[in-house]
Motif scaffolding. Sequence first.
Motif, PDB file in Angstrom:
ATOM      1  N   ALA A 130      27.837 -27.739  12.142  1.00 33.74           N
ATOM      2  CA  ALA A 130      28.387 -28.387  13.324  1.00 33.74           C
ATOM      3  C   ALA A 130      29.912 -28.286  13.396  1.00 33.74           C
ATOM      4  O   ALA A 130      30.477 -28.252  14.484  1.00 33.74           O
ATOM      5  CB  ALA A 130      27.964 -29.848  13.370  1.00 33.74           C
TER       6      ALA A 130
ATOM      7  N   SER B 279      22.927 -26.146   7.180  1.00 33.50           N
ATOM      8  CA  SER B 279      22.820 -26.908   8.431  1.00 33.50           C
ATOM      9  C   SER B 279      23.749 -28.107   8.446  1.00 33.50           C
ATOM     10  O   SER B 279      24.194 -28.539   9.509  1.00 33.50           O
ATOM     11  CB  SER B 279      21.377 -27.363   8.653  1.00 33.50           C
TER      12      SER B 279
ATOM     13  N   VAL C 133      23.062 -33.625   8.992  1.00 31.94           N
ATOM     14  CA  VAL C 133      24.353 -33.641   9.669  1.00 31.94           C
ATOM     15  C   VAL C 133      25.280 -34.552   8.878  1.00 31.94           C
ATOM     16  O   VAL C 133      24.869 -35.636   8.445  1.00 31.94           O
ATOM     17  CB  VAL C 133      24.210 -34.150  11.123  1.00 31.94           C
TER      18      VAL C 133
ATOM     19  N   GLU D  46      18.734 -35.402  11.453  1.00 33.28           N
ATOM     20  CA  GLU D  46      18.465 -35.408  12.890  1.00 33.28           C
ATOM     21  C   GLU D  46      17.116 -34.742  13.123  1.00 33.28           C
ATOM     22  O   GLU D  46      16.475 -34.249  12.208  1.00 33.28           O
ATOM     23  CB  GLU D  46      19.571 -34.702  13.658  1.00 33.28           C
TER      24      GLU D  46
END
Length: 145
Positions: free
Chosen positions: A129, A125, A3, A71
Amino acid sequence: MFVIEQSNRRFEIAGLAILSLQLMLFIFGLPPFQVGIWYQTEPTLVALYVLAIANVVWLGFGYFKRYLYIERPHRLWLCLLAWVGWQWLATLFALTPWRSWFGPVEIGEGAGWYTAVLLCSLLCSAFWANKKHRQLIFFVAAAAI
Protein backbone atom coordinates in the motif's frame (compact mmCIF):
# COMPACT_ATOMS: atom_id res chain seq x y z
CA MET A 1 -4.44 -9.32 2.98
CA PHE A 2 -2.32 -7.79 5.77
CA VAL A 3 -2.16 -4.02 6.04
CA ILE A 4 0.17 -2.01 8.25
CA GLU A 5 -1.95 0.17 10.50
CA GLN A 6 0.34 1.87 12.99
CA SER A 7 3.76 0.54 13.76
CA ASN A 8 7.15 1.65 14.85
CA ARG A 9 9.93 2.14 12.33
CA ARG A 10 12.05 -0.79 13.55
CA PHE A 11 9.16 -3.18 12.96
CA GLU A 12 8.79 -2.00 9.36
CA ILE A 13 12.54 -2.14 8.70
CA ALA A 14 12.70 -5.71 10.02
CA GLY A 15 9.82 -6.72 7.75
CA LEU A 16 11.39 -5.06 4.72
CA ALA A 17 14.69 -6.82 5.45
CA ILE A 18 12.98 -10.21 5.63
CA LEU A 19 11.05 -9.48 2.44
CA SER A 20 14.18 -8.32 0.60
CA LEU A 21 16.04 -11.49 1.54
CA GLN A 22 13.10 -13.62 0.45
CA LEU A 23 12.82 -11.86 -2.89
CA MET A 24 16.54 -12.30 -3.51
CA LEU A 25 16.19 -16.00 -2.78
CA PHE A 26 12.97 -16.56 -4.76
CA ILE A 27 14.27 -14.91 -7.92
CA PHE A 28 16.91 -17.63 -8.16
CA GLY A 29 14.19 -20.26 -7.85
CA LEU A 30 11.94 -18.95 -10.62
CA PRO A 31 11.80 -20.92 -13.90
CA PRO A 32 14.24 -18.89 -16.02
CA PHE A 33 16.93 -19.14 -13.35
CA GLN A 34 16.47 -22.76 -12.24
CA VAL A 35 20.02 -23.77 -13.00
CA GLY A 36 23.35 -23.69 -11.26
CA ILE A 37 24.18 -24.05 -7.63
CA TRP A 38 21.22 -22.10 -6.24
CA TYR A 39 18.31 -24.14 -7.46
CA GLN A 40 17.08 -26.84 -5.05
CA THR A 41 20.28 -27.08 -3.05
CA GLU A 42 20.33 -27.61 0.67
CA PRO A 43 21.62 -24.12 1.61
CA THR A 44 18.93 -22.50 -0.51
CA LEU A 45 16.17 -24.60 1.00
CA VAL A 46 17.44 -24.07 4.54
CA ALA A 47 17.57 -20.30 3.93
CA LEU A 48 14.08 -20.45 2.42
CA TYR A 49 12.62 -22.16 5.49
CA VAL A 50 14.48 -19.98 7.97
CA LEU A 51 13.13 -16.89 6.23
CA ALA A 52 9.64 -18.42 6.19
CA ILE A 53 9.85 -18.94 9.95
CA ALA A 54 11.06 -15.34 10.39
CA ASN A 55 8.14 -14.27 8.22
CA VAL A 56 5.62 -16.10 10.41
CA VAL A 57 7.15 -14.58 13.55
CA TRP A 58 7.04 -11.07 12.02
CA LEU A 59 3.42 -11.42 10.86
CA GLY A 60 2.31 -12.96 14.16
CA PHE A 61 4.09 -10.33 16.24
CA GLY A 62 2.61 -7.54 14.13
CA TYR A 63 -0.88 -8.97 14.34
CA PHE A 64 -0.83 -9.50 18.10
CA LYS A 65 0.75 -6.08 18.78
CA ARG A 66 -1.93 -4.57 16.49
CA TYR A 67 0.60 -3.19 14.02
CA LEU A 68 -1.10 -5.20 11.28
CA TYR A 69 -4.70 -5.91 10.54
CA ILE A 70 -6.30 -8.31 8.11
CA GLU A 71 -8.48 -6.82 5.44
CA ARG A 72 -10.86 -8.71 3.18
CA PRO A 73 -8.77 -11.24 1.24
CA HIS A 74 -8.65 -11.03 -2.54
CA ARG A 75 -9.79 -14.01 -4.60
CA LEU A 76 -6.22 -14.61 -5.78
CA TRP A 77 -5.07 -14.93 -2.16
CA LEU A 78 -7.79 -17.47 -1.54
CA CYS A 79 -6.78 -19.43 -4.65
CA LEU A 80 -3.14 -19.46 -3.55
CA LEU A 81 -4.20 -20.53 -0.06
CA ALA A 82 -6.33 -23.34 -1.55
CA TRP A 83 -3.38 -24.48 -3.67
CA VAL A 84 -1.09 -24.56 -0.63
CA GLY A 85 -3.77 -26.47 1.29
CA TRP A 86 -3.96 -29.00 -1.52
CA GLN A 87 -0.18 -29.38 -1.43
CA TRP A 88 -0.31 -29.98 2.33
CA LEU A 89 -2.97 -32.69 1.88
CA ALA A 90 -0.95 -34.31 -0.88
CA THR A 91 2.10 -34.26 1.38
CA LEU A 92 0.22 -35.88 4.28
CA PHE A 93 -1.06 -38.73 2.09
CA ALA A 94 2.11 -39.23 0.04
CA LEU A 95 4.05 -42.46 0.26
CA THR A 96 7.15 -40.49 1.21
CA PRO A 97 6.00 -37.23 2.82
CA TRP A 98 9.58 -36.02 3.27
CA ARG A 99 10.17 -36.18 -0.48
CA SER A 100 6.82 -34.58 -1.20
CA TRP A 101 7.61 -31.66 1.12
CA PHE A 102 11.07 -31.03 -0.33
CA GLY A 103 10.27 -32.38 -3.80
CA PRO A 104 10.78 -30.64 -7.12
CA VAL A 105 8.16 -28.05 -7.92
CA GLU A 106 8.06 -29.00 -11.61
CA ILE A 107 6.34 -32.33 -10.95
CA GLY A 108 3.73 -30.93 -8.58
CA GLU A 109 5.55 -31.59 -5.32
CA GLY A 110 7.33 -29.19 -3.04
CA ALA A 111 4.67 -28.16 -0.54
CA GLY A 112 7.38 -26.42 1.48
CA TRP A 113 8.27 -24.23 -1.48
CA TYR A 114 4.63 -23.26 -2.09
CA THR A 115 4.13 -22.50 1.61
CA ALA A 116 7.16 -20.22 1.62
CA VAL A 117 5.89 -18.45 -1.51
CA LEU A 118 2.51 -17.87 0.18
CA LEU A 119 4.22 -16.43 3.25
CA CYS A 120 6.38 -14.17 1.09
CA SER A 121 3.31 -12.88 -0.75
CA LEU A 122 1.51 -12.21 2.54
CA LEU A 123 4.49 -10.22 3.77
CA CYS A 124 4.63 -8.36 0.47
CA SER A 125 0.95 -7.46 0.77
CA ALA A 126 1.62 -5.68 4.05
CA PHE A 127 4.02 -3.27 2.33
CA TRP A 128 2.26 -2.92 -1.00
CA ALA A 129 0.00 0.00 0.00
CA ASN A 130 2.90 2.39 0.64
CA LYS A 131 4.47 3.85 -2.53
CA LYS A 132 8.02 3.95 -1.11
CA HIS A 133 7.79 0.35 0.04
CA ARG A 134 6.43 -0.71 -3.35
CA GLN A 135 9.34 0.99 -5.12
CA LEU A 136 11.77 -0.77 -2.79
CA ILE A 137 10.14 -4.12 -3.57
CA PHE A 138 10.50 -3.48 -7.30
CA PHE A 139 14.10 -2.37 -6.84
CA VAL A 140 15.05 -5.48 -4.88
CA ALA A 141 13.33 -7.75 -7.40
CA ALA A 142 15.11 -6.02 -10.30
CA ALA A 143 18.45 -6.17 -8.47
CA ALA A 144 17.98 -9.90 -7.88
CA ILE A 145 17.50 -10.53 -11.58
